[in-house]
Structures are given as structure tokens and as C-alpha cells.
Write an enzyme that holds these catalytic residues in place. Structure first.
Site, PDB file in Angstrom:
ATOM      1  N   SER A  72      68.009  -3.851 -45.240  1.00 11.14           N
ATOM      2  CA  SER A  72      68.464  -3.957 -43.847  1.00 11.14           C
ATOM      3  C   SER A  72      69.641  -4.900 -43.651  1.00 11.14           C
ATOM      4  O   SER A  72      70.269  -4.889 -42.601  1.00 11.14           O
ATOM      5  CB  SER A  72      67.299  -4.363 -42.941  1.00 11.14           C
ATOM      6  OG  SER A  72      67.037  -5.724 -43.055  1.00 11.14           O
ATOM      7  N   LYS A 125      62.821  -8.530 -34.770  1.00 13.21           N
ATOM      8  CA  LYS A 125      64.182  -9.000 -35.039  1.00 13.21           C
ATOM      9  C   LYS A 125      64.931  -9.301 -33.742  1.00 13.21           C
ATOM     10  O   LYS A 125      65.657 -10.299 -33.645  1.00 13.21           O
ATOM     11  CB  LYS A 125      64.957  -7.939 -35.830  1.00 13.21           C
ATOM     12  CG  LYS A 125      64.544  -7.819 -37.296  1.00 13.21           C
ATOM     13  CD  LYS A 125      65.258  -6.640 -37.960  1.00 13.21           C
ATOM     14  CE  LYS A 125      65.020  -6.586 -39.456  1.00 13.21           C
ATOM     15  NZ  LYS A 125      65.660  -5.408 -40.074  1.00 13.21           N
TER      16      LYS A 125
HETATM   17 CA    CA Z   1      70.488  -7.765 -41.343  1.00 16.60          CA
END
Ligand code: CA
Ligand code: CA
Ligand code: CA
Ligand code: CA
Ligand code: CA
Ligand code: CA
Ligand code: CA
Ligand code: CA
Ligand code: CA
Ligand code: CA
Ligand code: CA
Ligand code: CA
Lengths: 202, 202, 202, 202, 202, 202
Positions: free
Chosen positions: F99, F142
Site C-alpha cells: 500500500s 488509515k
Molecule cells: Ca501508503
């Protein structure tokens, strides 16, 4: 050494030797980061029974120094014409973690510039490529060990200030703390302008 | 060798062969550190079923010697023009730990200078890049093994003096101890000015 | 080979093929150490399903030969201009330990000099960099296997003499033993002055 | 391929493709050893989900060929100017052991000489550096698989002759066996003087 | 991506992107094989969390292409002057097995020739050095996934024809199958003569 | 740092420092991707206690940049004449997964172009060689961490839009989202035309 885990600060005229602080299961201790240059082709050797994270600190320190060579008044040819060996005694003890970062940085700059390291100084802190000094753990144990070993001044991350403020005043009496956020400030505090006796011309 | 674990000191005219002291689960023993040079490009080979820490000692010894080549009267070209092989018999026995450091250092300097090693001498101690000799463990067992093997003189770290003082006098009668803090002092004691018979010109 | 573990001595005109003695859980056996040179840049390849200690023997043998090239009448350029491959059949059997040392040494010197190996000869013994042949284990089983395979002469370390003396005389009748302490003596016994048929000019 | 473990012999005009015999837990099968050359610097690549012993066979085959290049009429520059890739389909199946040795040898010599491989031929046998073909296991299963796949001739080690003699005659009817002791004899039997169609000029 | 395992076919103007078929424990899926060239010295980089067998497919594809460069109208200098990177998204998913072989082959030839890949095409099949396409497993699941993703044509090994014939006709309605035995035929079907828009001159 | 897992956004004038988003077992956090160039021969060093998939992201980012150097206005010699070091603090924390891909991409382009990174921006998304941005997991955690750290704008894959739409509006109030499918669009959003203060001339 075996059967006697606590080291003393060593007054040291040798370049590249800097006192760090270690946290172990049996309490804090000081440790020495040693670095040495020999004619070669820019190879990096790391010894001392180190884990991967601690080895990474050495590479980060070296790359940071290379990228800031001008500012640190290091001629770039030195990186190409010398091998660098970094060692952390004592070999029988496995060591790991990022907290020796600023100690390694200071050791390497001392070796590359032959500048003398300030006396009675120890330090602990993680380094980054962007030049920041990060907080590390085990502060209380490390500080007690530093005092016991005869250390007078300690460099820490600004982020570790609160850890010091939690220690009883009597335990840290006589110790001077330097809190830093920038890696360049570590070098300003730790390295004298003066070169070591018999400094090599690199 | 198999079924017979205790070695004897060997009078030896060969350069690069130095007697160390080992501590094992079945007691102390002497061991030989052997080194040899062959024309090449400066490669280092290490054999003898050694663990990582013991291999690191070899690299520390070599880098220290390179950084102090002038002082040791070794021409720097030798490092570039010869391969160095370090071996520790007996191959069937795994060996590890930092205590062969000063023995390796002495072996390498003997090979690079072709100077003779003092007779009836053994040694044990960890080395560092800053030139200090550190204490090691298993002293009592090592000393008894040295005596049994016919050793007359032993070099140790100053930090191990107290371990000798704890041994009954009768066990160490006839042994002469040299306590050192500096690696350079090991070499002064262990290596004769005289070269080996048929010394190679490197 | 599978289902038939006991090999026979092979009269062999090929250089670099020497008969060693192996000790396994199912008794002793002979084995062949094979070496071969091909034009190249001095690389060493080792095959035969060997463990680290046995691979180390190969490197010790090679370095010893390089350091004594003059004495062995080998031109040093050969090491730089040829690759050396050492193989120990049979690949399905894992092999380890230092006892093939003198067999490897003899194989390599035969390849480098193209000298013929004495017929009906086998050997077992550990090698060192200082030129000594050390004792190895499993002597009784190895000797019985050698006799069964048609071997007439055996080279052993002087330190293994006592192991032979413990074997019943009738078991070793007809075998001639050579006890050595020096690696150079192995070569004097094992290698003929005569070169192999069709010897290569290296 | 998945769900269908038994391969058929393929008439094949491609150089470097040789039929071997494999022994698996579910019985015997044929397999193809493939090799290919591409312009390069003499690198060796081995694929096919092979274990270490089988990879070692490839290196032994290559070194043997290099050492006997003249005899095999291969110009030595070919080894320096081409990369060699050896592959053993099918990648999903792990493979190991020394028994593909002579098959690899034949494949490589076919690639290096562009000579055609004899039709309807399979082989199994371990190779050595001294040129001998050693016995291998699983002979009965391998032979049955070969017949089922359409193979007409089979090369085996002389030491495996007794394994064939133990198989009922009706099972091996129509198969021709070549028993060899020398690796050179494998090549004489397996490789035609004729080159493949569109042979490359190396 | 996480929480959504099924990908859609992407119309794609980029060279080196080819649609493969994967079989996983949760059913079939399509995957993309991506390759890219950058100026360099012929290094090969493989990413995408691939197991050894899948990495081997990449090396087989590359070597096959090198050996047939003339036939494929690729100038040999391209292999020496460009680095090749092969990637298989999605990095979080481990992938292995030989079935992406023809997909990798097609991707690489597209990158090296800048030829466009046929639209709405997917493929699955193992490759060999001798140019054959081998059968692979999980055909039913792969085909269902292909249809769901919008694929119209599929290339398979001739050996997998029977696996398709076992699938109910209604499930594969609208799909066109190409059965091949030769790797060259995959390329003829999959790659257009036309180059991609903005094709690089290699 | 130890005992305090949540980082704050840092206004930063240093090139090559970009804010990513991490998902850990104890919730989301921001992290910094740092990259730095030093004179060298094009070597890539990756540190920060990263797993293989995250290291692969770095290599994908670099190869993509090399293949699109013209478009990104980077002179190709820069790749040959500088070493690239990528680091992800904090070294004590193991990190993995794809990611950070777009964060690494942005960091590298910033280092190679010395362009300034937009303030108060964070991002998360997997990269591919074909230029697509793929969805990643842990979006809710996140995003909360980003807001807590002072982030104002976030770049995500278009495929992650639905994950944002599932978050309660009050939690993401004040955050601006950029949904992308192309890697080039990440760079257009994240990198200013303006160079950093004291930008190096590469
Ligand atoms: Ca990232
Ligand atoms: Ca200590
Ligand atoms: Ca420290
Ligand atoms: Ca012993
Ligand atoms: Ca010792
Ligand atoms: Ca045998
Ligand atoms: Ca032997
Ligand atoms: Ca099969
Ligand atoms: Ca075979
Ligand atoms: Ca998917
Ligand atoms: Ca596929
Ligand atoms: Ca954090």
C-alpha cells in the site's frame, strides 16, 4: 565482558569512538560504537553481532553523510577511496534496534573528519534520512547506566524529554541533557572543531 | 582429534600459527589459529567450522591491521596483492565467540610480517576496532588446559587479572601472565623481531 | 549406488582421482575424490552433496597448495587461468567431516601437476594450513572397508597409529600403513613422479 | 501435466532435448532434459524445480564437457560466448537426485555441437568427473514407464545390468539395452553425427 | 484488491501487459502480467510476491526469446542494453506455479517488439525450452473467471482441450478457444503486427 | 516512537519525504517515506525493517520512473550516476504490504526532480508497472489516523472510493479526497512545480 556487564566511560583520543546507551533485559549499559577507515573501494563492513535493524542504522548514517558531504566538509572522494568498518563490542552479546542511530552517525563523521568527540558524552536516538532524531525506549535504564559509567552529558531526541522529566531528580543530578530534533545538531554538540592527535589526512 | 580432545603445544617454525585458548562444555583446551597468504586480490577466506562472532573477529583483526599498517611496518600493497586464509582446526568441532580475537590478530600480523611467534605462548582476549583488549570468560578452564599442554606464558586482558587471582596458586605455578589493555601490546609480547626461517618476501 | 553400498578400488589412469575412506552409519566404505581443471579465471566449484566442513577441506587444500606452489613445482599462473571443480560421488549420499582432507589435497596436486596417483592406495586424515595431518575417527570400519575393496596401502595420521594397533592382526594382514605428520609426506607417498598418460600441458 | 502424470516420447528435431527416466512415488515416468544457448558471457541457468543434487549434475556435466572439449570437437570459445540454460519440465513437480546425469550430459553436448539425438532413446545414470557412469535406483519402474511412452532403446550403467535381468522378460520385450561404464560411450550411442535441421553456427 | 478478489479485463494500450488466468483456493481469477524495459545492462527483475517456480517461468521465457531472437525480429543488442522488469499485481497475494508461462512469454515479446496485444484475450499454459506448451490445472475455475471478467478468447495447451470439453456448454458460450502445442503459435495468435501507440524505438 | 505510536504530519522542506498511511493491529497511523540520492553507480538501498512485498514496491516505483523518465523530465544519467536510498522510519516496527506504492513513487520522483511535495497531503495505494493505482485495505483506520495527524488531503485509488463512502461523514469532515486510477495523476496532484529550497542540481 563475561560476568561483569557494566562498562565505564573511557577517555579516548581515538577518532570514530562514540559512547551510546543500550537497554538490555538486565538493565541499561553504555556501549561503544567504533568506526575505522582503511584504503579501499568504498565497502562497508559491520560487525558486533548486530541484528538487521541496527545494521540498517549504519547504512542510513552513511547515506545521510554522503548526501550532506559538503555541509559536513567531507571530500566526496573519501567515500570512494576508503573502506568503512563499523564495530560494536562486545561480540558475545547480540544487539539490535534503531537507538544507536545518532551514535553511529557521530562515529562515522568523526572518522571521516578526524574530529575529536566531546569527553564524557553519551547519546541515544533513532536517525532518519530526512535528518530528524526520533525517540527511543528504555530511557530510564539507559540514563542510570550512563551516570554509573561516569557520563556527564547526554544527547536525546526532543521527543524523549518527557521520559527524563519522569525520572526522580536525585537520580539524574549532575547530568546535562541536550534535546535535539535535527541530526545536524547532534554533530554540533558531539564533535569538537579540534582534530584528534595524529589525525590521518584522508 | 576424535576420542582425544586435548592438544599439546607445538613448537612451530611456521609463520601465522598462534596458540589460543578455548573453553568447551568438556573443559578447556588449546587451539591453533592458522593463517596463510597466497597471491590474489585481497580476498579473505575463513574456515574451521566457525560461528559468526568468531568470523567477525577475523574481520576486525584484518581491518585493524590495515588501519595501522604503517605502525606495524606492513606495506599496504600486501593487502591488495595477496589473499588471506584463516583456519582454525579441528574442522569437526564447531567454534564461536570473540575470545580468539587477539590470537587471530597475532596470527595475521605474523603472516603479513613473517615474524616468528614467541615459543610456549598462548593467549585469549576479545579485540576491538579502537585497539582495546576486552575480558573473556572461562579463564580457569583455559589456564588449566594451557598448563597441561606445555604452555609457559599467557597473554590476557587486564580485565581478566581478577580471574587469575581467584585460581589456587599451585594450579598456575610456573606460568607467566601478561595482562594487557592495548592490542599493540599483545603484538609486542607475542612477536619476535626475528623472521621465520625461509621467510617469504611479500 | 542404490542397493549396493560397497565400492571397489578402480585402477585409474585419470589424474585427480584419489581413493579416500568414509565412515557411515552402516559401516566403512571407500570413496573417490575427483578433481578436474577447465580453462577459466580461477573459480572453485565443489559438488557431491557435501556439508560445510568437507567443503572447507577443499578450500584449505587449495590455499595450502597455492602457498606452496614453488615447492610443489606448480606454476602460479595455473591457479589464475583454470577453474577447479572437485566432486565426490555418489551424489545421492550426503557427506561431511574433515577426514577427506589429505585425499582432496592429493587429488588437487595430481590435477595441477598431472602426476599419476599410486595404485591400490587409500588415505584418510584432516589437513591444516600449517601443514600437519590430524587424526580422524572411524578408523577400524574404514580399514576393513579398504581391505574389502582391494586396497593394499593406506596413509594415516601418526596420531591414528594407536587405532590401527587396536585392530586384530588378521583383519589387517596384507595391508601396508604409512603414518604421517606432515602433509608434504602424504604427497611424497601418494604421487608418482611419472605423469598420467596423455597428461595435459597446463 | 496436472491429472495426467505419464508423458509420451516426442520425436524431436530440436537440439539439446534428451529423454530421461524418473522414479516417483507414483511410479516411473519419462522426463525431458532441455538445454539452450544464448549469446552471453558463459553463465549457467538451471530451472525446473530441481533440488541441489540434480543441479550439481548439471555443473558436473558442464565441467566434464569443458575439460574434454577437444575430444568432443567443441571450440572452447563457445563456453565463454554463450549462456547455457538447462530446464527440466514440468515446473510444478519437484525433482532431485543424480540419475539424470547422463541425460544432462547428452543434452549439453547436443546443444554445444548441434548434433541430433537418436530417436526413441531414453537413458538414466549418474555421472562423475572421472568419466564413469554409476548405477541408479528405481530401474524397474523407469523401464516400464519408458516402454509405455514408446521408447525403443535405453542406456544404463553396466552396474544396473543386474536390475534389468531381474525384470520378467515379457515386460521388456522389444526394448534394446545399452550398458555402459564410460560417459564417452553414452555420447557415442546417443548422438548422431548428423546435425539438427537448421543447426546454429556457434 | 482487498475485499474484492475478482478483476475485470482492462482494454490496454500499454505494451507488455497480458491477461493470464489464476487458480486460487477461492476460485479462479484473471491476473495481469506486466513487463517493462529500462536502459541498463540486461538485468532481470521479477516482482509480485512470486514463488520460485513462477520466477523460473520468467527466466525460461526470456532465454527462449533470446535463442529465437532472429525469428521474433528482435535485435540482440536489446537484451544487452535494457533491463527487464516483470511484475504480477497484486503484491499482497502470493503466487506460484508454471501456468503463467505463455502469458509471460507474450508479455516479454510485446515489450521487446512493442507489438500490441490482442484485445479481450487471456491465456494459461506452461512453457518449455524446446518450444512446447504444456497443460496446466484448474481449467474450469479459470475459464469461469475469464468469462466473468469480460474475456472473449482464450489460449490453452492442446493437452487441456479435454478439460474444456468437460465443461457444460452454457458456461463457455461466447468464448473462443485456441488450442496450441507450440509456443510460437501463442505469439502468432496473441500479438498484433501493429505496434502500440507511441511505441518506443529500442 | 516507543510508548507513543501516533505520529503528526511534519511540514517539510526536504525533497523525497512523503506522508503515507499505515494499517497496524493497533489501528491506523501515518508514516514517512524518505528517499535520498548520493553520488554512485545506480545502486538501490532499502531500509526500515521492510518485508519483501514493500521492498518490491520500491523497485516497481523505480523501474516505472526509469521507463517514463522523459515524461517526468528526469535526465537518464541521474539513474546511473547516483545511488538511491529509500527508508521508512521507524526501524523498530516491521512493515510490509503494497500500500505504500504511490507514496514511494512520489518520494522518488521528488528526489529525482527536487520538486516540493504538497503540504498536508497523505496517500495510500498499490502501484503497477502498467501505471494503474490499485485499491488497498484498512482505509477507515488509515483515514482516521490521517485526520488525527493533521492531514488535509488524501490520494486514493478510485477503487477505494466506496470504502470512503462507507465512513460516517462527521469522521471525514474537512478532508479532501483525490481518487485516481493512473499513477501519473498521483504525481500531478502531489508534486508542486516549485523546487525545494536549496534544490540540488543532479
Ligand atoms: Ca501508503
Ligand atoms: Ca557491557
Ligand atoms: Ca545509542
Ligand atoms: Ca582439541
Ligand atoms: Ca583465544
Ligand atoms: Ca559406496
Ligand atoms: Ca578420506
Ligand atoms: Ca510426467
Ligand atoms: Ca535420467
Ligand atoms: Ca484479483
Ligand atoms: Ca496464466
Ligand atoms: Ca508511528
Amino acid at each position: 565482558g563475561p560476568g561483569r556487564n557494566k562498562d565505564k566511560y573511557e577517555t579516548n583520543e581515538v577518532p570514530g569512538v562514540v559512547t551510546g546507551l543500550a537497554w538490555t533485559r538486565v538493565g541499561g549499559d553504555i556501549l561503544f560504537i567504533e568506526s575505522i577507515l582503511s584504503k579501499g573501494k568504498g565497502n562497508l563492513t559491520i560487525t558486533g553481532n548486530l541484528g538487521n535493524v541496527m545494521k540498517e542504522s549504519a547504512r542510513i548514517a552513511l547515506e545521510y553523510i554522503k548526501a550532506h558531504a559538503d555541509e559536513l566538509q567531507i571530500k566526496y572522494e573519501v567515500f570512494d577511496n576508503y573502506n568503512l568498518h563499523i564495530h560494536v563490542p562486545e561480540g558475545a552479546t547480540p544487539k539490535d534496534g534503531p537507538s544507536a542511530g545518532i551514535t553511529m552517525l557521530t562515529s562515522l563523521v568523526s572518522s571521516f573528519t578526524q574530529r575529536k568527540v566531546k569527553a564524557n558524552l553519551a547519546m541515544t536516538g533513532e536517525i532518519t534520512l530526512r535528518g530528524k532524531v526520533l525517540a527511543v525506549g528504555g530511557i530510564k535504564e539507559k540514563i542510570l547506566a550512563a551516570k554509573r559509567a561516569g557520563i556527564k552529558e547526554i544527547i536525546l531526541s526532543e521527543e524523549n524529554r518527557k521520559d527524563i522529566e519522569e525520572i526522580k531528580a536525585e537520580y539524574i543530578k549532575g547530568l546535562k541533557f541536550h534535546y535535539v530534533t535535527e541530526m545536524m545538531d547532534v554533530l554540533k554538540i558531539a564533535l569538537l572543531k579540534q582534530k584528534v592527535k595524529g589525525a590521518r589526512v584522508l
